[in-house]
Design an enzyme around this catalytic site. Structure first.
Site, short mmCIF file in Angstrom:
data_model
loop_
_atom_site.label_atom_id
_atom_site.label_comp_id
_atom_site.label_asym_id
_atom_site.label_seq_id
_atom_site.Cartn_x
_atom_site.Cartn_y
_atom_site.Cartn_z
N ALA A 155 7.76 2.69 -0.45
CA ALA A 155 6.91 2.11 -1.51
C ALA A 155 6.66 0.61 -1.32
O ALA A 155 6.21 -0.05 -2.24
CB ALA A 155 7.52 2.38 -2.88
N SER A 156 6.92 0.08 -0.12
CA SER A 156 6.59 -1.33 0.12
C SER A 156 5.08 -1.51 0.26
O SER A 156 4.58 -2.64 0.17
CB SER A 156 7.30 -1.82 1.38
OG SER A 156 7.13 -0.88 2.42
N ARG A 157 4.37 -0.43 0.52
CA ARG A 157 2.90 -0.52 0.71
C ARG A 157 2.28 0.88 0.60
O ARG A 157 3.01 1.87 0.42
CB ARG A 157 2.56 -1.13 2.07
CG ARG A 157 3.26 -0.45 3.24
CD ARG A 157 3.21 -1.35 4.48
NE ARG A 157 4.12 -0.90 5.51
CZ ARG A 157 3.76 -0.19 6.58
NH1 ARG A 157 2.50 0.15 6.75
NH2 ARG A 157 4.65 0.18 7.47
N ASN A 166 7.97 10.05 0.21
CA ASN A 166 6.65 9.65 0.72
C ASN A 166 6.71 8.95 2.07
O ASN A 166 5.76 9.00 2.85
CB ASN A 166 5.99 8.73 -0.33
CG ASN A 166 4.89 7.88 0.25
OD1 ASN A 166 3.76 8.34 0.41
ND2 ASN A 166 5.20 6.62 0.58
N SER A 209 0.49 16.57 4.34
CA SER A 209 -0.78 16.11 4.93
C SER A 209 -1.67 17.32 5.20
O SER A 209 -1.17 18.45 5.32
CB SER A 209 -0.49 15.40 6.26
OG SER A 209 -1.68 15.15 6.96
N TYR A 224 3.55 15.24 14.63
CA TYR A 224 3.33 14.85 13.21
C TYR A 224 3.00 16.09 12.38
O TYR A 224 3.59 16.31 11.31
CB TYR A 224 2.19 13.84 13.15
CG TYR A 224 1.78 13.43 11.75
CD1 TYR A 224 2.49 12.46 11.05
CD2 TYR A 224 0.66 13.99 11.13
CE1 TYR A 224 2.12 12.07 9.77
CE2 TYR A 224 0.28 13.62 9.86
CZ TYR A 224 1.01 12.65 9.18
OH TYR A 224 0.63 12.27 7.91
N ALA A 238 3.75 19.12 12.91
CA ALA A 238 4.93 20.00 12.78
C ALA A 238 5.83 19.52 11.64
O ALA A 238 6.35 20.33 10.86
CB ALA A 238 5.71 20.04 14.10
N ILE A 286 -6.72 8.58 4.03
CA ILE A 286 -6.51 7.63 2.95
C ILE A 286 -6.48 6.21 3.54
O ILE A 286 -5.85 5.97 4.58
CB ILE A 286 -5.16 7.91 2.21
CG1 ILE A 286 -5.10 9.37 1.72
CG2 ILE A 286 -4.97 6.92 1.05
CD1 ILE A 286 -6.16 9.78 0.71
P1 NAP Z 1 1.99 3.32 5.32
O1 NAP Z 1 0.99 2.47 4.64
O2 NAP Z 1 2.14 3.23 6.80
O3 NAP Z 1 3.43 3.07 4.63
C1 NAP Z 1 4.55 3.76 5.12
C2 NAP Z 1 5.75 3.48 4.23
O4 NAP Z 1 6.89 4.22 4.73
C3 NAP Z 1 6.19 2.01 4.26
O5 NAP Z 1 6.73 1.68 2.99
C4 NAP Z 1 7.31 1.99 5.32
O6 NAP Z 1 8.23 0.91 5.16
C5 NAP Z 1 7.97 3.33 5.03
N1 NAP Z 1 8.71 3.88 6.17
C6 NAP Z 1 8.23 4.31 7.36
N2 NAP Z 1 9.23 4.75 8.15
C7 NAP Z 1 10.38 4.62 7.44
C8 NAP Z 1 11.75 4.87 7.70
N3 NAP Z 1 12.17 5.36 8.89
N4 NAP Z 1 12.67 4.57 6.75
C9 NAP Z 1 12.28 4.07 5.55
N5 NAP Z 1 10.99 3.82 5.23
C10 NAP Z 1 10.05 4.08 6.17
O7 NAP Z 1 1.72 4.88 5.02
P2 NAP Z 1 0.80 5.63 3.93
O8 NAP Z 1 -0.56 5.77 4.49
O9 NAP Z 1 1.00 5.04 2.59
O10 NAP Z 1 1.47 7.08 4.02
C11 NAP Z 1 2.44 7.54 3.09
C12 NAP Z 1 2.66 9.03 3.33
O11 NAP Z 1 1.42 9.72 3.25
C13 NAP Z 1 3.24 9.34 4.72
O12 NAP Z 1 4.20 10.38 4.62
C14 NAP Z 1 2.02 9.84 5.49
O13 NAP Z 1 2.36 10.70 6.55
C15 NAP Z 1 1.23 10.53 4.40
N6 NAP Z 1 -0.19 10.64 4.70
C16 NAP Z 1 -0.98 9.56 4.85
C17 NAP Z 1 -2.34 9.71 5.16
C18 NAP Z 1 -3.27 8.54 5.37
O14 NAP Z 1 -4.43 8.74 5.80
N7 NAP Z 1 -2.87 7.30 5.09
C19 NAP Z 1 -2.88 10.99 5.31
C20 NAP Z 1 -2.04 12.11 5.13
C21 NAP Z 1 -0.70 11.92 4.83
P3 NAP Z 1 7.89 -0.58 5.81
O15 NAP Z 1 6.73 -1.14 5.01
O16 NAP Z 1 9.15 -1.36 5.59
O17 NAP Z 1 7.54 -0.35 7.24
#
Ligand code: NAP
Length: 256
Positions: A18-20, A95, A147, A160, A162, A193
Site C-alpha cells: 500500500a505504499s503506492r 495486494n 489479474s 506471472y 501462473a 490499471i
Molecule cells: P505497484 O504500483 O507496482 O505497487 C506494488 C506494491 O507492492 C508496492 O507497494 C510494493 O512496495 C509492494 N511490493 C512488491 N513486492 C513486494 C514484496 N516482495 N514484499 C512486500 N511488498 C511488495 O503495483 P499495482 O499496479 O498497484 O499492483 C497491485 C496488484 O495488482 C499486484 O498484485 C498486481 O499484480 C495486480 N495487478 C495490477 C495490474 C496493473 O495493470 N497495474 C493489473 C492486474 C493486476 P514498494 O513500493 O516498497 O516497492
C-alpha cells in the site's frame, strides 16, 4: 466515495503493497470508510510515510511495515506489528505483487526468474493470508488481488499468470474452509490499471492506444477503479459473496 453507504468504523484492516498504486488507493478508501489501517510495503519508506500521514488525516489509526513478504520472516514482521497495534484483523487485502515488464519466453526462463515470481506473488499470499486468518475475527473479509492474466494467461509472462491463477484456486478453497467463521474470501482481478507497475509497458510506442482500443469502456482503469470494488467486498453489502472473482477490466472479454 466509500463514505456513507459503506461504514467500516471500528474495523481493523491490513493491506499489503500500500505504499503506492492499487494498495495505496485501497488503504485510503478503507480509511475514509472508517477503518483503521495497517499496511505492508517492500522498500519505499518515504512513500509509505506519506500514506501513513494520509490515513491519519482521515482521522484513522495507521501504521506500516517495510519487509519482503516473499519470505516468512518478512510476513512475521507484518504480523508482529499487527499484534502490537491491532491485536486482531477484520479485513485483509493481499495486494502486493510484481510484474516485470520484460517478456520472457518459457524456453528462456531461468530458474531464478521463475522462483522470484513465485516468492513475490504466491509465497507472499500464502504467508500473509495464513497470518491474517489466524488473527481474523469471525465475520472477517479477505480479498486477494489476482489479474486477467490469472484467467486467460499471458504470453511472455507465464510465470506471472501462473501465480495469479493459483491465487484464484486459493480463494475458492479458503472460501469454503473459512465459511464456518463467516469469513468471506474473494479475488479482484484487474485488467490494465494506470500505476507504476504498468507504466513502462504503456509507455512503449503505440501501446497505450492499442490497449485502450481493446477495452470496451475505452479507458485504462485507475487505482481507485480497483479500490472501490475491493472496499465493497470488504463491506457488509457483500456479506453473501464468497469464492468469487470480481473482474475490473472495463469489459475486456476473458477468453484465450
Ligand atoms: P505497484 O504500483 O507496482 O505497487 C506494488 C506494491 O507492492 C508496492 O507497494 C510494493 O512496495 C509492494 N511490493 C512488491 N513486492 C513486494 C514484496 N516482495 N514484499 C512486500 N511488498 C511488495 O503495483 P499495482 O499496479 O498497484 O499492483 C497491485 C496488484 O495488482 C499486484 O498484485 C498486481 O499484480 C495486480 N495487478 C495490477 C495490474 C496493473 O495493470 N497495474 C493489473 C492486474 C493486476 P514498494 O513500493 O516498497 O516497492
Amino acid at each position: 466515495m466509500a463514505e456513507g453507504v459503506i461504514d467500516l468504523k471500528g474495523k481493523r484492516a491490513i493491506v499489503t503493497g500500500a505504499s503506492r498504486g492499487i494498495g495505496r488507493a485501497t488503504a485510503l478508501m478503507l480509511a475514509r470508510a472508517g477503518a483503521d489501517v495497517g499496511f505492508a510495503y517492500h522498500t519505499r519508506d518515504e512513500d509509505a510515510e506519506t500514506v501513513v500521514a494520509e490515513i491519519q488525516q482521515a482521522g484513522r489509526q495507521a501504521w506500516s511495515v517495510g519487509s519482503d513478504l516473499g519470505v516468512r520472516q518478512g510476513a512475521d514482521q507484518l504480523f508482529a506489528a499487527c499484534d502490537d497495534n491491532f491485536g486482531w484483523v477484520d479485513i485483509f487485502v493481499a495486494n502486493a505483487g510484481i510484474w516485470p515488464p520484460e517478456h520472457v519466453a518459457l524456453v528462456d526462463m531461468t530458474d531464478e526468474t521463475w522462483t522470484e515470481m513465485m516468492r513475490a506473488n504466491l509465497d507472499s499470499v500464502f504467508y500473509t493470508v495464513r497470518g491474517a486468518a489466524r488473527r481474523m475475527a469471525d465475520g472477517g473479509r479477505i480479498v486477494i488481488v489476482s489479474s486477467t492474466a490469472g484467467q486467460r494467461g499471458e504470453a511472455g509472462h507465464s510465470h506471472y499468470a501462473a501465480t495469479k491463477g493459483a491465487v484464484i484456486a486459493f480463494v475458492k478453497s479458503l472460501a469454503v474452509e473459512l465459511a464456518s467463521r463467516d469469513i468471506t474470501v474473494n479475488a479482484v482481478a484487474p485488467g490494465w490499471i494506470d500505476t507504476e507497475m504498468a507504466a513502462p509497458a504503456l509507455a512503449e510506442e503505440g501501446m497505450r492506444d492499442q490497449v485502450v482500443a481493446e477495452i470496451p469502456l475505452g479507458r485504462i482503469g485507475s487505482a481507485d477503479d480497483v479500490a472501490g470494488p475491493i472496499v465493497f467486498l470488504c463491506s457488509k453489502l457483500a456479506r453473501h459473496i464468497t469464492g468469487e472473482v470480481l473482474n475490473v477490466n472495463g469489459g475486456s472479454v476473458l477468453c484465450g
